[in-house]
Design a protein around this motif. Structure first.
Motif, PDB file in Angstrom:
ATOM      1  N   PRO A 249       0.829  -1.214   0.000  1.00 43.96           N
ATOM      2  CA  PRO A 249       0.000   0.000   0.000  1.00 43.96           C
ATOM      3  C   PRO A 249       0.864   1.265   0.000  1.00 43.96           C
ATOM      4  CG  PRO A 249      -0.835  -1.590   1.600  1.00 43.96           C
ATOM      5  CD  PRO A 249       0.435  -2.166   1.061  1.00 43.96           C
ATOM      6  N   GLU A 250       1.954   1.245   0.731  1.00 50.48           N
ATOM      7  CA  GLU A 250       2.813   2.436   0.805  1.00 50.48           C
ATOM      8  C   GLU A 250       3.453   2.710  -0.568  1.00 50.48           C
ATOM      9  OE1 GLU A 250       3.138  -0.259   2.907  1.00 50.48           O
ATOM     10  OE2 GLU A 250       1.862   0.708   4.410  1.00 50.48           O
ATOM     11  N   GLN A 251       3.922   1.638  -1.203  1.00 48.93           N
ATOM     12  CA  GLN A 251       4.558   1.815  -2.522  1.00 48.93           C
ATOM     13  C   GLN A 251       3.546   2.336  -3.542  1.00 48.93           C
ATOM     14  OE1 GLN A 251       5.940  -2.215  -2.970  1.00 48.93           O
ATOM     15  NE2 GLN A 251       8.028  -1.731  -2.325  1.00 48.93           N
ATOM     16  N   VAL A 252       2.328   1.787  -3.503  1.00 48.58           N
ATOM     17  CA  VAL A 252       1.307   2.201  -4.481  1.00 48.58           C
ATOM     18  C   VAL A 252       0.940   3.664  -4.247  1.00 48.58           C
ATOM     19  CG1 VAL A 252      -0.995   1.736  -5.406  1.00 48.58           C
ATOM     20  CG2 VAL A 252       0.416  -0.164  -4.601  1.00 48.58           C
ATOM     21  N   GLN A 253       0.768   4.010  -2.974  1.00 46.69           N
ATOM     22  CA  GLN A 253       0.426   5.392  -2.616  1.00 46.69           C
ATOM     23  C   GLN A 253       1.503   6.358  -3.139  1.00 46.69           C
ATOM     24  OE1 GLN A 253      -2.327   6.147  -0.447  1.00 46.69           O
ATOM     25  NE2 GLN A 253      -1.956   8.243  -1.104  1.00 46.69           N
ATOM     26  N   ALA A 254       2.754   6.017  -2.877  1.00 43.55           N
ATOM     27  CA  ALA A 254       3.858   6.900  -3.288  1.00 43.55           C
ATOM     28  C   ALA A 254       3.939   6.972  -4.816  1.00 43.55           C
ATOM     29  CB  ALA A 254       5.169   6.368  -2.706  1.00 43.55           C
ATOM     30  N   PHE A 255       3.751   5.839  -5.456  1.00 42.97           N
ATOM     31  CA  PHE A 255       3.806   5.768  -6.924  1.00 42.97           C
ATOM     32  C   PHE A 255       2.710   6.653  -7.547  1.00 42.97           C
ATOM     33  CE2 PHE A 255       1.959   3.476 -10.620  1.00 42.97           C
ATOM     34  CZ  PHE A 255       3.024   3.588 -11.513  1.00 42.97           C
ATOM     35  N   CYS A 256       1.483   6.508  -7.058  1.00 48.30           N
ATOM     36  CA  CYS A 256       0.370   7.285  -7.632  1.00 48.30           C
ATOM     37  C   CYS A 256       0.579   8.770  -7.360  1.00 48.30           C
ATOM     38  CB  CYS A 256      -0.972   6.829  -7.066  1.00 48.30           C
ATOM     39  SG  CYS A 256      -1.414   5.173  -7.576  1.00 48.30           S
ATOM     40  N   ARG A 257       1.052   9.088  -6.162  1.00 50.20           N
ATOM     41  CA  ARG A 257       1.242  10.495  -5.808  1.00 50.20           C
ATOM     42  C   ARG A 257       2.307  11.123  -6.721  1.00 50.20           C
ATOM     43  NH1 ARG A 257       1.739  10.707   0.248  1.00 50.20           N
ATOM     44  NH2 ARG A 257      -0.495  10.498   0.406  1.00 50.20           N
ATOM     45  N   GLU A 258       3.355  10.350  -6.994  1.00 46.77           N
ATOM     46  CA  GLU A 258       4.430  10.900  -7.815  1.00 46.77           C
ATOM     47  C   GLU A 258       4.030  11.034  -9.288  1.00 46.77           C
ATOM     48  OE1 GLU A 258       8.106   8.707  -7.617  1.00 46.77           O
ATOM     49  OE2 GLU A 258       9.038   9.960  -9.173  1.00 46.77           O
ATOM     50  N   HIS A 259       3.319  10.030  -9.815  1.00 51.47           N
ATOM     51  CA  HIS A 259       3.134  10.002 -11.265  1.00 51.47           C
ATOM     52  C   HIS A 259       1.734  10.394 -11.738  1.00 51.47           C
ATOM     53  CE1 HIS A 259       7.067   8.230 -11.720  1.00 51.47           C
ATOM     54  NE2 HIS A 259       6.758   7.308 -10.829  1.00 51.47           N
ATOM     55  N   PHE A 260       0.740  10.203 -10.898  1.00 50.81           N
ATOM     56  CA  PHE A 260      -0.640  10.460 -11.343  1.00 50.81           C
ATOM     57  C   PHE A 260      -1.360  11.347 -10.334  1.00 50.81           C
ATOM     58  CE2 PHE A 260       0.406   5.983 -12.656  1.00 50.81           C
ATOM     59  CZ  PHE A 260       0.698   6.299 -13.975  1.00 50.81           C
ATOM     60  N   HIS A 261      -0.634  12.403  -9.943  1.00 47.62           N
ATOM     61  CA  HIS A 261      -1.116  13.250  -8.864  1.00 47.62           C
ATOM     62  C   HIS A 261      -2.545  13.728  -9.091  1.00 47.62           C
ATOM     63  CE1 HIS A 261      -0.330  15.593  -5.375  1.00 47.62           C
ATOM     64  NE2 HIS A 261      -0.826  16.661  -5.983  1.00 47.62           N
ATOM     65  N   ASP A 262      -2.839  14.190 -10.320  1.00 46.99           N
ATOM     66  CA  ASP A 262      -4.163  14.788 -10.559  1.00 46.99           C
ATOM     67  C   ASP A 262      -5.273  13.737 -10.649  1.00 46.99           C
ATOM     68  OD1 ASP A 262      -3.253  13.836 -13.045  1.00 46.99           O
ATOM     69  OD2 ASP A 262      -4.419  15.320 -14.158  1.00 46.99           O
ATOM     70  N   ALA A 263      -4.896  12.451 -10.720  1.00 50.36           N
ATOM     71  CA  ALA A 263      -5.938  11.414 -10.765  1.00 50.36           C
ATOM     72  C   ALA A 263      -6.419  11.051  -9.357  1.00 50.36           C
ATOM     73  CB  ALA A 263      -5.414  10.169 -11.470  1.00 50.36           C
ATOM     74  N   LEU A 264      -5.612  11.382  -8.334  1.00 50.38           N
ATOM     75  CA  LEU A 264      -5.950  10.944  -6.972  1.00 50.38           C
ATOM     76  C   LEU A 264      -7.317  11.455  -6.482  1.00 50.38           C
ATOM     77  CD1 LEU A 264      -2.506  11.033  -5.136  1.00 50.38           C
ATOM     78  CD2 LEU A 264      -3.725   9.095  -6.115  1.00 50.38           C
ATOM     79  N   PRO A 265      -7.626  12.751  -6.678  1.00 52.58           N
ATOM     80  CA  PRO A 265      -8.957  13.188  -6.219  1.00 52.58           C
ATOM     81  C   PRO A 265     -10.093  12.562  -7.035  1.00 52.58           C
ATOM     82  CG  PRO A 265      -7.555  15.080  -6.826  1.00 52.58           C
ATOM     83  CD  PRO A 265      -6.806  13.843  -7.199  1.00 52.58           C
TER      84      PRO A 265
END
Ligand SMILES: Cc1cc2nc3c(=O)[nH]c(=O)nc-3n(C[C@H](O)[C@H](O)[C@H](O)COP(=O)(O)OP(=O)(O)OC[C@H]3O[C@@H](n4cnc5c(N)ncnc54)[C@H](O)[C@@H]3O)c2cc1C
Length: 451
Positions: A249-265
């Motif tokens: 979960p930590e790796q996925v969270q960091a990965f998404c935050r770094e590369h797909f920041h605008d998709a998170l919301p």
């Protein structure tokens, strides 16, 4: 009229049944899985794909264009999302042409229902093909995992997908075959709509997050949501993360935050979905011959499974059906040996070409669409096309918006590459791309490189 067995009631098998039944043949379709209209064989996953020109041409010829159009969403442009969340919209064509997004399950169900309306079509579910007698066009099916049923026909079509049982049987004879897994796997993530059903992104765009070695894309569904697909190497490399390095979960969270920041919301549960959803591989199948004895033939992914980066696998399969139907018009319905021989000869080079084109488009989607030089090239090509539509049709339009044979599009694409390489090396091209000088140069090169 002939008795036809179609092995596989997927996207291509359904359309082929309609074509052949409308010609008067007796068509029996045997599908391994349960009836998708009664059981959710897609397990609640909202996988979608795009129908484009060739697909529509075939659907129209089979008389089911309107029935399919109802369940599609038009898509006019790519919308690129950079790492900062900045958007860049690039239309697919200069004259506002669209490709159409459709749910795989909806399309499958719709075509099976259209096929079943025809009195001479019978659909058999839970029938898995075990064996084919290639000489006598006889198939053996396992019913509900137990009993074996033998079915004799005049002609058998293997429309049973990338891991075709019919093809496996053909491979016992003189058969050339290759199966190539690409380094990238994929995983799907559902992007929900707002609670009132309105979409959170522009539904008329295919959204892309190109990240050089990997990418995510999102295609609209009719319910206001999107299906996102992440394509990433199976194993991490020095340049790129891989599914094997993004696991906790930590790796996925960091990965998404770094590369797909605008998709998170937009996808608040992206981490949970990533961890829960299956990871699938992508395979390219090339084989030859596509038919034996004038009685057994391959069609769709069974003949030419390709990577999905041009969104043409199903469209190519639909074009197979249309070409077969045209050959039956020309050579008659009782001349299967001639028709299948010509069908295989006509389609095999195109199956190979769309396999190559699809790999090429992967590089374009994950990497080049974020490259200013590539975007400049697109602008120049659009400009030349607008001024000389009879001379210049960009490769993408040839593949997605025309009937030009894939193999000819591939050759023309290579010629365009050589021309554009020279045009882009002109001094100050960034400022003068709309000038007459650039146009003259491109046309002169086109002339000199013709033939
Ligand atoms: C991620 C992804 C995205 C894609 N996007 C697009 C897109 O946008 N546009 C596009 O044109 N294409 C796209 N494709 C490709 C498209 O999905 C395939 O080309 C298409 O599904 C091929 O149809 P088919 O009927 O030949 O094979 P399938 O759809 O695989 O159907 C084969 C059927 O045969 C059945 N079957 C298999 N074995 C047996 C057996 N032994 N006995 C009986 N039945 C059997 C299966 O259950 C299945 O129902 C995409 C593919 C992927 C993976």
């Amino acid at each position: 009229m002939s008795r036809i067995t179609i092995v596989g009631g997927g996207l291509v098998g359904g359309l082929l049944a309609i074509f052949l039944a409308k010609r008067g043949h007796t068509v029996h379709v045997y599908e391994r899985r349960p009836d998708p209209r009664k059981t959710d064989v897609y397990a609640g996953r909202s996988i979608n794909l795009v129908v484009s020109h060739r697909g529509w041409t075939a659907l129209r010829a089979a008389g089911v264009e309107a029935a399919v159009k109802e369940i599609t969403v038009p898509v006019y442009a790519r919308m690129m999302h950079d790492r900062e969340g900045k958007l860049n919209r690039v239309p697919y064509s200069i004259d506002n042409k669209a490709i159409h997004s459709v749910s795989r399950g909806e399309l499958n169900r719709r075509l099976l229902s259209e096929a079943e309306k025809l009195a001479n079509v019978k659909l058999f579910f839970d029938h898995r093909c075990l064996d084919v007698d290639l000489e006598h066009a006889t198939c053996r099916f396992e019913l509900d995992g137990k009993e074996a049923v033998e079915v004799k026909a005049d002609v058998v079509f293997g429309a049973d997908g990338a891991f075709s049982a019919v093809r496996s049987k053909m491979a016992w004879g003189r058969f050339t075959y290759s199966q190539e897994y690409i380094e990238h796997d994929y995983k799907e993530v559902a992007f929900p709509a707002h609670p009132d059903g309105t979409p959170k992104m522009d539904p008329q765009c295919l959204h892309i997050w190109p990240r050089r070695w990997f990418m995510m894309m999102g295609l609209a569904n009719q319910d206001g949501g999107f299906t996102g697909t992440l394509f990433m190497p199976h194993n991490a490399t020095a340049q790129s993360p891989g599914f094997d390095s993004v696991r906790t979960p930590e790796q996925v969270q960091a990965f998404c935050r770094e590369h797909f920041h605008d998709a998170l919301p937009i996808v608040p549960d992206i981490v949970e979905q990533y961890l829960r959803n299956p990871q699938s591989s992508l395979v390219i199948i090339r084989c030859s011959p596509w038919q034996v004895n004038g009685r057994v033939a391959l069609i769709g992914d069974a003949a030419h499974a390709i990577v999905p980066f041009y969104g043409e696998g199903m469209n190519a399969g639909y074009e197979d059906c249309k070409v077969l139907n045209d050959l039956l018009n020309t050579f008659g319905d009782d001349n299967w040996a001639e028709v299948l021989h010509r069908y295989a000869a006509a389609r095999k080079p195109n199956g190979d070409a769309i396999a190559d084109l699809s790999l090429r488009n992967f590089v374009e989607m994950r990497d080049l669409v974020a490259d200013p030089r590539f975007l400049l090239r697109k602008k120049i090509e659009g400009h030349i096309q607008a001024r000389h539509p009879d001379k210049w049709l960009p490769l993408y339009s040839q593949v997605k918006f025309s009937d030009i044979a894939y193999k000819d599009a591939w050759n023309e694409g290579l010629r365009h590459d050589r021309i554009m390489e020279e045009v882009l090396s002109m001094p100050d091209i960034g400022e003068m791309w709309e000038s007459e000088e650039v146009e003259r140069k491109a046309l002169a090169l086109l002339e000199s490189m013709s033939g």
